[in-house]
Design an enzyme around this catalytic site. Sequence first.
Site, PDB file in Angstrom:
ATOM      1  N   GLY A 154       0.836  -1.183   0.000  1.00  0.00           N
ATOM      2  CA  GLY A 154       0.000   0.000   0.000  1.00  0.00           C
ATOM      3  C   GLY A 154       0.877   1.240   0.000  1.00  0.00           C
ATOM      4  O   GLY A 154       2.077   1.173  -0.317  1.00  0.00           O
ATOM      5  N   ILE A 156       2.155   3.037   2.428  1.00  0.00           N
ATOM      6  CA  ILE A 156       3.292   3.002   3.357  1.00  0.00           C
ATOM      7  C   ILE A 156       4.335   1.993   2.886  1.00  0.00           C
ATOM      8  O   ILE A 156       5.539   2.257   2.942  1.00  0.00           O
ATOM      9  CB  ILE A 156       2.813   2.689   4.782  1.00  0.00           C
ATOM     10  CG1 ILE A 156       1.915   3.821   5.300  1.00  0.00           C
ATOM     11  CG2 ILE A 156       4.005   2.497   5.723  1.00  0.00           C
ATOM     12  CD1 ILE A 156       1.271   3.552   6.644  1.00  0.00           C
ATOM     13  N   SER A 175       2.477  -8.773  -2.091  1.00  0.00           N
ATOM     14  CA  SER A 175       1.211  -8.162  -1.722  1.00  0.00           C
ATOM     15  C   SER A 175       0.101  -9.059  -2.246  1.00  0.00           C
ATOM     16  O   SER A 175       0.247  -9.690  -3.308  1.00  0.00           O
ATOM     17  CB  SER A 175       1.079  -6.759  -2.313  1.00  0.00           C
ATOM     18  OG  SER A 175      -0.145  -6.161  -1.898  1.00  0.00           O
ATOM     19  N   ARG A 176      -1.001  -9.118  -1.516  1.00  0.00           N
ATOM     20  CA  ARG A 176      -2.121  -9.946  -1.951  1.00  0.00           C
ATOM     21  C   ARG A 176      -2.689  -9.483  -3.290  1.00  0.00           C
ATOM     22  O   ARG A 176      -3.280 -10.274  -4.025  1.00  0.00           O
ATOM     23  CB  ARG A 176      -3.231  -9.926  -0.894  1.00  0.00           C
ATOM     24  CG  ARG A 176      -2.882 -10.706   0.374  1.00  0.00           C
ATOM     25  CD  ARG A 176      -3.948 -10.546   1.424  1.00  0.00           C
ATOM     26  NE  ARG A 176      -3.999  -9.191   1.940  1.00  0.00           N
ATOM     27  CZ  ARG A 176      -4.927  -8.744   2.772  1.00  0.00           C
ATOM     28  NH1 ARG A 176      -5.909  -9.545   3.149  1.00  0.00           N
ATOM     29  NH2 ARG A 176      -4.894  -7.510   3.208  1.00  0.00           N
ATOM     30  N   THR A 234       5.740  -2.389  11.626  1.00  0.00           N
ATOM     31  CA  THR A 234       5.108  -1.113  11.972  1.00  0.00           C
ATOM     32  C   THR A 234       3.659  -1.115  11.516  1.00  0.00           C
ATOM     33  O   THR A 234       3.046  -0.050  11.391  1.00  0.00           O
ATOM     34  CB  THR A 234       5.859   0.073  11.317  1.00  0.00           C
ATOM     35  OG1 THR A 234       5.933  -0.156   9.899  1.00  0.00           O
ATOM     36  CG2 THR A 234       7.252   0.233  11.890  1.00  0.00           C
ATOM     37  N   ARG A 236       0.458  -3.884  12.167  1.00  0.00           N
ATOM     38  CA  ARG A 236      -0.418  -4.254  13.266  1.00  0.00           C
ATOM     39  C   ARG A 236       0.252  -5.388  14.033  1.00  0.00           C
ATOM     40  O   ARG A 236       0.808  -6.308  13.452  1.00  0.00           O
ATOM     41  CB  ARG A 236      -1.799  -4.707  12.753  1.00  0.00           C
ATOM     42  CG  ARG A 236      -2.696  -3.561  12.311  1.00  0.00           C
ATOM     43  CD  ARG A 236      -3.172  -2.760  13.528  1.00  0.00           C
ATOM     44  NE  ARG A 236      -4.088  -1.677  13.162  1.00  0.00           N
ATOM     45  CZ  ARG A 236      -3.714  -0.445  12.881  1.00  0.00           C
ATOM     46  NH1 ARG A 236      -2.423  -0.137  12.890  1.00  0.00           N
ATOM     47  NH2 ARG A 236      -4.599   0.485  12.584  1.00  0.00           N
ATOM     48  N   GLU A 265      -1.579  -4.123  23.527  1.00  0.00           N
ATOM     49  CA  GLU A 265      -0.909  -2.855  23.835  1.00  0.00           C
ATOM     50  C   GLU A 265      -1.557  -2.091  24.977  1.00  0.00           C
ATOM     51  O   GLU A 265      -0.924  -1.201  25.554  1.00  0.00           O
ATOM     52  CB  GLU A 265      -0.887  -1.968  22.588  1.00  0.00           C
ATOM     53  CG  GLU A 265      -0.056  -2.543  21.462  1.00  0.00           C
ATOM     54  CD  GLU A 265       0.067  -1.600  20.276  1.00  0.00           C
ATOM     55  OE1 GLU A 265       0.837  -1.904  19.361  1.00  0.00           O
ATOM     56  OE2 GLU A 265      -0.613  -0.542  20.273  1.00  0.00           O
ATOM     57  N   HIS A 285       4.452   2.005  19.853  1.00  0.00           N
ATOM     58  CA  HIS A 285       3.467   2.409  18.848  1.00  0.00           C
ATOM     59  C   HIS A 285       3.604   3.900  18.533  1.00  0.00           C
ATOM     60  O   HIS A 285       2.641   4.674  18.567  1.00  0.00           O
ATOM     61  CB  HIS A 285       2.053   2.098  19.316  1.00  0.00           C
ATOM     62  CG  HIS A 285       1.085   1.939  18.177  1.00  0.00           C
ATOM     63  ND1 HIS A 285       0.052   1.032  18.195  1.00  0.00           N
ATOM     64  CD2 HIS A 285       1.002   2.566  16.974  1.00  0.00           C
ATOM     65  CE1 HIS A 285      -0.642   1.112  17.069  1.00  0.00           C
ATOM     66  NE2 HIS A 285      -0.075   2.035  16.313  1.00  0.00           N
TER      67      HIS A 285
END
Length: 325
Positions: A154, A156, A175-176, A234, A236, A265, A285
């Site tokens: 994506g 990022i 990537s999917r 970075t 999830r 978290e 985070h």
Amino acid sequence: MAKIVAVDTDFADNNLEAAMAQEAGVDFEATRGRTVEAVIRSLQETGAQGAVTSYALFPREVFEACPNLKVVSRTGVGYDEIDVEAATEHGVAVCNVPGYGTEVVSDHAITLVLSVLRRINELDADMRRGVWDYARTRPLGQCRGRTFGVVGMGEIGRATARKAAGLGFDVVCWSRSLKPGRRTPEGYPVLRLEELLQQADVVSLHTALTPETHHLIDAQRLALMKDSAVLVNTARGAVVDTVALAQALCEGKLWGAGLDVFEEEQPFDFSHPIMKAPHAVLSAHAAYWSEESGRELRQRAMQAAIDAVQGRVPVDCLNPGVFSR
């Protein structure tokens, strides 16, 4: 007058949101509590039509219990805390803030990579103990000559790939949405995930958290990676089986890791095995935040909520069809 409630946002204050609401002629209130019960209580007691949130939970029960609600706007890109399907069924718009953190998150990913390869945290710790001896932290790595694997292309992921290539890494990706055997428009080879894990010296994760990507990097896939490889996350926390990662690091089956996100978290478990894993650089985070990106994030999330309660379709709405009902 329409009302928007900030439900457990991740900021020291909500002065910016309050000022935007006042200028728009919207009532505003800030509340705390991210549990389902706390969210329902906040929305029912205030009678709010809009909610701006960072990490509060919005499952189906919230939408069933709060018929006045028109919009939930999240201060972030991900929205796994919000049941979008249930929101749509109840006519509630769900908004996020895509793209706001592209540069800062990719900066942070690259920083973690360099920190692990150059062992900056260990060198710093030695200096503070009065030890001047870089040989204690050998081997020290460099960028050129290493393969950098980007998982998730994506915005990022593409920004991270661009920066890694600029540093001298050979970039490959998975990537999917991309077909293995081809190249991206930027020229990066697209591999199967297993191939990428086997070939890459650095694996940087930038995929969304979905049922399909939960523990995408598990013990089996960690075993495919080189003993000398570095894993960076970075995206999830739950994309990685963090217990399996800690075990791989402790057993020397993986060289290092840079983590900004974790499976649990709030609150974070400081007794987690990852805390004792060698060659691990950890941050709380923080990748999404810079003063510049933070202001953009808050303004866009709040503006989406204002637009929705005033009957306009927000720019970044995941289910704009609710406005045609």
